[in-house]
Structure formats: C-alpha cells, structure tokens
Design a protein around this motif. Structure first.
Motif, mmCIF file in Angstrom:
data_model
loop_
_atom_site.group_PDB
_atom_site.id
_atom_site.type_symbol
_atom_site.label_atom_id
_atom_site.label_comp_id
_atom_site.label_asym_id
_atom_site.label_seq_id
_atom_site.Cartn_x
_atom_site.Cartn_y
_atom_site.Cartn_z
ATOM 1 N N LEU A 1 0.860 -1.185 0.000
ATOM 2 C CA LEU A 1 0.000 0.000 0.000
ATOM 3 C C LEU A 1 0.892 1.228 0.000
ATOM 4 C CD1 LEU A 1 -3.004 -0.818 0.152
ATOM 5 C CD2 LEU A 1 -1.615 -2.391 1.530
ATOM 6 N N ALA A 2 0.915 1.977 -1.104
ATOM 7 C CA ALA A 2 1.701 3.202 -1.180
ATOM 8 C C ALA A 2 0.922 4.349 -0.555
ATOM 9 C CB ALA A 2 2.035 3.533 -2.634
ATOM 10 N N VAL A 3 1.618 5.170 0.222
ATOM 11 C CA VAL A 3 0.989 6.297 0.922
ATOM 12 C C VAL A 3 1.868 7.537 0.800
ATOM 13 C CG1 VAL A 3 -0.366 4.934 2.555
ATOM 14 C CG2 VAL A 3 2.001 5.493 3.103
ATOM 15 N N ASN A 4 1.417 8.642 1.409
ATOM 16 C CA ASN A 4 2.098 9.922 1.205
ATOM 17 C C ASN A 4 3.325 10.126 2.076
ATOM 18 O OD1 ASN A 4 0.771 10.247 3.611
ATOM 19 N ND2 ASN A 4 -0.360 12.081 3.017
ATOM 20 N N SER A 5 3.574 9.250 3.052
ATOM 21 C CA SER A 5 4.791 9.326 3.872
ATOM 22 C C SER A 5 4.936 8.043 4.671
ATOM 23 C CB SER A 5 4.753 10.522 4.827
ATOM 24 O OG SER A 5 3.852 10.283 5.899
ATOM 25 N N ALA A 6 6.145 7.768 5.128
ATOM 26 C CA ALA A 6 6.356 6.606 5.992
ATOM 27 C C ALA A 6 5.647 6.790 7.330
ATOM 28 C CB ALA A 6 7.850 6.381 6.207
ATOM 29 N N THR A 7 5.526 8.031 7.787
ATOM 30 C CA THR A 7 4.790 8.295 9.027
ATOM 31 C C THR A 7 3.334 7.859 8.884
ATOM 32 O OG1 THR A 7 6.231 10.188 9.486
ATOM 33 C CG2 THR A 7 4.152 10.070 10.689
ATOM 34 N N SER A 8 2.721 8.198 7.746
ATOM 35 C CA SER A 8 1.355 7.757 7.477
ATOM 36 C C SER A 8 1.279 6.234 7.444
ATOM 37 C CB SER A 8 0.871 8.322 6.148
ATOM 38 O OG SER A 8 0.865 9.735 6.158
ATOM 39 N N ALA A 9 2.281 5.603 6.848
ATOM 40 C CA ALA A 9 2.306 4.142 6.776
ATOM 41 C C ALA A 9 2.375 3.531 8.175
ATOM 42 C CB ALA A 9 3.491 3.682 5.932
ATOM 43 N N SER B 1 10.293 4.183 3.570
ATOM 44 C CA SER B 1 10.234 5.629 3.345
ATOM 45 C C SER B 1 10.902 5.960 2.024
ATOM 46 C CB SER B 1 10.949 6.380 4.472
ATOM 47 O OG SER B 1 11.087 7.756 4.153
ATOM 48 N N PHE B 2 10.349 6.961 1.330
ATOM 49 C CA PHE B 2 10.908 7.402 0.051
ATOM 50 C C PHE B 2 11.227 8.891 0.063
ATOM 51 C CE2 PHE B 2 7.718 3.992 -0.892
ATOM 52 C CZ PHE B 2 8.652 2.962 -0.971
ATOM 53 N N HIS B 3 11.605 9.397 1.244
ATOM 54 C CA HIS B 3 12.094 10.766 1.384
ATOM 55 C C HIS B 3 13.338 10.940 0.501
ATOM 56 C CE1 HIS B 3 14.287 14.075 3.357
ATOM 57 N NE2 HIS B 3 13.111 14.504 3.739
ATOM 58 N N PRO B 4 13.633 12.144 0.036
ATOM 59 C CA PRO B 4 14.751 12.326 -0.897
ATOM 60 C C PRO B 4 16.112 11.797 -0.436
ATOM 61 C CG PRO B 4 13.372 14.265 -0.937
ATOM 62 C CD PRO B 4 12.816 13.384 0.139
ATOM 63 N N VAL B 5 16.378 11.749 0.867
ATOM 64 C CA VAL B 5 17.688 11.242 1.280
ATOM 65 C C VAL B 5 17.704 9.722 1.436
ATOM 66 C CG1 VAL B 5 18.348 13.384 2.442
ATOM 67 C CG2 VAL B 5 17.238 11.564 3.757
ATOM 68 N N LYS B 6 16.553 9.058 1.236
ATOM 69 C CA LYS B 6 16.498 7.599 1.381
ATOM 70 C C LYS B 6 17.042 6.917 0.125
ATOM 71 C CE LYS B 6 14.601 7.552 5.517
ATOM 72 N NZ LYS B 6 13.939 8.842 5.725
ATOM 73 N N ILE B 7 16.908 5.604 0.071
ATOM 74 C CA ILE B 7 17.552 4.825 -0.996
ATOM 75 C C ILE B 7 16.959 5.143 -2.358
ATOM 76 C CG2 ILE B 7 18.268 2.524 -1.706
ATOM 77 C CD1 ILE B 7 19.267 3.443 1.079
ATOM 78 N N ILE B 8 15.628 5.129 -2.457
ATOM 79 C CA ILE B 8 14.935 5.658 -3.630
ATOM 80 C C ILE B 8 13.967 6.727 -3.139
ATOM 81 C CG2 ILE B 8 15.135 3.527 -4.961
ATOM 82 C CD1 ILE B 8 12.108 3.078 -4.392
ATOM 83 N N THR B 9 13.519 7.577 -4.042
ATOM 84 C CA THR B 9 12.655 8.678 -3.601
ATOM 85 C C THR B 9 11.406 8.816 -4.463
ATOM 86 O OG1 THR B 9 12.573 11.019 -2.995
ATOM 87 C CG2 THR B 9 13.805 10.451 -4.985
ATOM 88 N N GLU C 1 8.198 13.075 -1.206
ATOM 89 C CA GLU C 1 7.702 12.501 0.036
ATOM 90 C C GLU C 1 6.960 11.223 -0.338
ATOM 91 O OE1 GLU C 1 8.122 13.133 3.128
ATOM 92 O OE2 GLU C 1 8.710 15.239 3.322
ATOM 93 N N GLY C 2 6.886 10.289 0.559
ATOM 94 C CA GLY C 2 6.160 9.061 0.255
ATOM 95 C C GLY C 2 6.595 7.923 1.141
ATOM 96 N N GLY C 3 5.738 6.917 1.225
ATOM 97 C CA GLY C 3 6.041 5.733 2.010
ATOM 98 C C GLY C 3 5.204 4.571 1.525
ATOM 99 N N ALA C 4 5.407 3.412 2.145
ATOM 100 C CA ALA C 4 4.633 2.228 1.786
ATOM 101 C C ALA C 4 4.556 1.295 2.977
ATOM 102 C CB ALA C 4 5.249 1.508 0.595
ATOM 103 N N ALA C 5 3.454 0.550 3.042
ATOM 104 C CA ALA C 5 3.266 -0.507 4.033
ATOM 105 C C ALA C 5 3.102 -1.819 3.280
ATOM 106 C CB ALA C 5 2.049 -0.220 4.901
ATOM 107 N N LEU C 6 3.905 -2.814 3.636
ATOM 108 C CA LEU C 6 3.871 -4.109 2.975
ATOM 109 C C LEU C 6 3.426 -5.182 3.965
ATOM 110 C CD1 LEU C 6 6.385 -2.300 1.779
ATOM 111 C CD2 LEU C 6 6.821 -4.356 0.455
#
Length: 382
Positions: A49-57, A183-191, A194-199
């Motif tokens: 489930l892709a969401v708007n931030s890892a915090t939301s996830a 997390s897919f924040h710009p300093v993370k591995i991929i971006t 802003e964005g996140g996911a729950a698996l």
C-alpha cells in the motif's frame, strides 16, 4: 558543501513525471498500482500500500493491527520520532527497548528481559516496532520468535532499508513481521519526493490499510452493505485519513525502482571504501549483522571517548562536509520527557548518541569526495 544525503534524479525520472503531468490522471490513476506492484515484486511481499509518507504508513499499520487507547507499543529509542509518534496518534502508550551497541538496533536480549518483566506485570505490548537503523536489518528472527512467544504483532520500520537483505531475503518480505514500512524521502535509498509504503502478507491487514489511507471508504462490492447501487456508490466503514500517494510521486517511484539495486550496490561500495580509509582512525563503525546486506542509508561512526563532538561537527561543516547526528534518543525529547521518560532509562542508547557522527553517503558521492571527507576527519581528530 558535500551533503550527507542527496537524491539521484536522471532524465528517465523526469520523463516519467512529465508523462503524468500530460496524462489524464494526477491522482488515483495507474502509476500507484504500478509502483505497488514493483515493490511487491522486489520484496516478495504479497500486498503493498503506497501512501504519502512513511509516518502515514506507520500510523495506518498500527491502526490496522488494532492499536488503540490502553494498548502499549514498544520501539527503539534511536530512531526518528515518527516511529514512536505513530503509536501516540492511536491513543496508545509508548515505551522503548534499549539498543545493541554494535548495530545501533533494538537488542533482542534487552527485549527478552523487558518482555519477561512485562508479562509478570500483565503489561505486554500489543505491537513492537524494531527500526532498521542505517539500513542495517535488525535481528528479525530473534525478535519475531519473541513476539510469537508472547502473542505480539511486529511492524518493521524499514524506512532506511529498502534494497537490503536479511538471511538471503529482501527486507520487506515480512517473513518475521506482520507489516513492513518503507520511506521514500529524498535522502532515502529511492525517492518519490515525500512518500512511504506498508507491505504485508495478510489480505485482511492490506484491506484495512487500503481503507484507512482513503478516508475509511470502500467501493469493493464484497465489503458494501448495499450492493444494489451503481458504480458511483461508496461506503465509509471507519474513520480513515487522506494518506494517498499521487500519480506524480508514484511515477517517480516506478522509475527509481529500476535503479534500486544499483543504488544499493554503490552505497555498499562507498561503505567498503570508507571502512578501508578509516581503519587507522580511532573510530568504531556501526556494523550490519553478518547474515544481512545493508542498504547503507547512513554511514555512522562512534567517536573515541572524550572527543568533543560539537567542535568536530563545527570544524567539519566549516570544511564543507555536512556531517550529521542520527538520532537524538526519542525519550530525551522534551515532549517525551513530559510523558514521564527520564535520562538514564536506556543507557546504551544514550551512550550511543553521545558518541555518534554521520558521514556523507549517497550514490552521487565520488571516491575523491570520500577521500576528502576522511582526510578532513583525520585532521580534525588530530
């Protein structure tokens, strides 16, 4: 300034986003499902489930597991505050498990001791959130075994760790957890900006999180109380949130996924080079477990005892090297101190914080820049 972290954007990424801007969908189109499919394919998790931030996830993961008022959630004190805040959003109580000094991650031995004491007092947590600091996987087999023994759910906060492996499986496979967060924040591995996911591998948890990210609303016929309506019909079954990811973000994510493995390889190559150059300096490196491959989101070192970190920090910044510190222990934050946490409760985490320094690490970092960083560090330590 040599930045501690930085996104890598190429023409393919730009073209992918521009294509969305000229398409019919800016939200709720085909790119979000495509990004989710790419994440599931890479990790082996059945649902993403892709969401708007890892915090939301983290928030919807806790909610999907039934976390609420009167429940307890435990996480690591060495993390960004979002790992703990998510439990508070649900009305739960938060507590921490001290870390292992070598990895910086939640210590399974400390967890075992704390769980045994909590069981005696009938105060077991409902959920444990181990955090994969720096991209180094926690000892998930040990943590998962303890959680299973006590009937506790597990959310992996893998915000740093997409592209990493544990026991030969990708982080995110959920082998030892109920839900895993990226997390897919710009300093993370991929971006994705802003964005996140729950698996997860649970269809029930996936369905719950899908509703929670979109106002608690469903249009799935099997879930509707009234199934005699038209395609326009929807029902709100619970109090949810607007945590959806946009098509723009997802398109960038789909493009970035094609380079995930090259990003992780480059980060590991730079980490190996760092290790070789730092051998003769009086530093201790934060190490991943031997049975894992880190994604190396961060490169953290521990300074020698008695070293004036503030002086070193300022001197390195003056030399145009953006060193950093990850992280201030959550229980030492003023907000958490108001909740009753005090200095001295998690001594390994506090000692870790007092000594650590984060050195720049990202795919765009050249070996010449890395050599300059180490040369500068050596001069400042002299």
């Amino acid at each position: 300034m040599i930045l501690y972290g930085q996104q890598s954007i190429n023409q393919q990424d730009i073209d992918a986003v521009v294509a969305v801007l000229t398409s019919d969908y800016l939200t709720q189109g085909p790119q979000v499902p495509a990004f989710e499919a790419a994440l599931s394919e890479f990790t082996g998790a059945q649902y993403t489930l892709a969401v708007n931030s890892a915090t939301s996830a983290l928030h919807i993961a806790c909610l999907a597991l039934g976390v609420g008022a009167g429940d307890r959630v435990w996480t690591s004190p060495i993390t960004f505050v979002a790992s703990a805040n998510a439990a508070l959003y649900c009305g739960a109580e938060i507590d921490f498990v001290d870390i292992d000094a070598i990895t910086g991650n939640m210590c399974p031995n400390q967890l075992a001791i704390k769980l045994a004491e909590a069981a005696k007092q009938d105060k077991l947590p409902k959920v444990i959130i181990p955090v994969h600091l720096c991209g180094h996987s926690c000892d998930m087999q040990a943590i998962g075994k303890l959680a299973s023994q006590y009937g506790i759910k597990v959310i992996e906060d893998a915000s740093h760790a997409i592209g990493g492996y544990y026991q030969g499986e990708p982080v995110g496979s959920c082998r030892y957890s109920d839900i895993c967060i990226f997390s897919f924040h710009p300093v993370k591995i991929i971006t994705t900006a802003e964005g996140g996911a729950a698996l997860t591998n649970s269809s029930e948890l996936a369905a719950a999180m899908a509703r929670l990210r979109s106002h608690g609303i469903t249009k799935l016929e099997a879930e509707l109380q009234r199934q005699d309506q038209g395609d326009w019909y929807y029902e709100q079954h619970e109090l949810g949130y607007n945590y959806r990811m946009t098509e723009l973000q997802a398109a960038l994510g789909v493009s970035q996924m094609t380079r995930l493995q090259s990003f992780v390889c480059r980060r590991n190559e730079l980490a190996t080079h760092y290790t070789q150059l730092l051998t003769r300096l009086p530093l201790t490196l934060i190490q991943p477990l031997t049975e894992s491959t880190s994604s190396y989101h961060l490169f953290v070192v521990r300074l020698p005892k008695g070293e004036n970190r503030r002086r070193l920090f300022d001197e390195m910044r003056a030399l145009n090297v953006q060193v950093h510190v990850h992280y201030i222990p959550v229980h030492l934050q003023p907000y958490y101190q108001k909740l009753g946490f005090t200095r001295g409760q998690f001594p390994q985490a506090e000692a870790f914080y007092n000594d650590i320094l984060t050195l720049p690490l990202h795919p765009g970092l050249s070996k010449e820049e890395l050599a300059y960083i180490v040369k500068s560090l050596k001069a400042c330590l002299a």
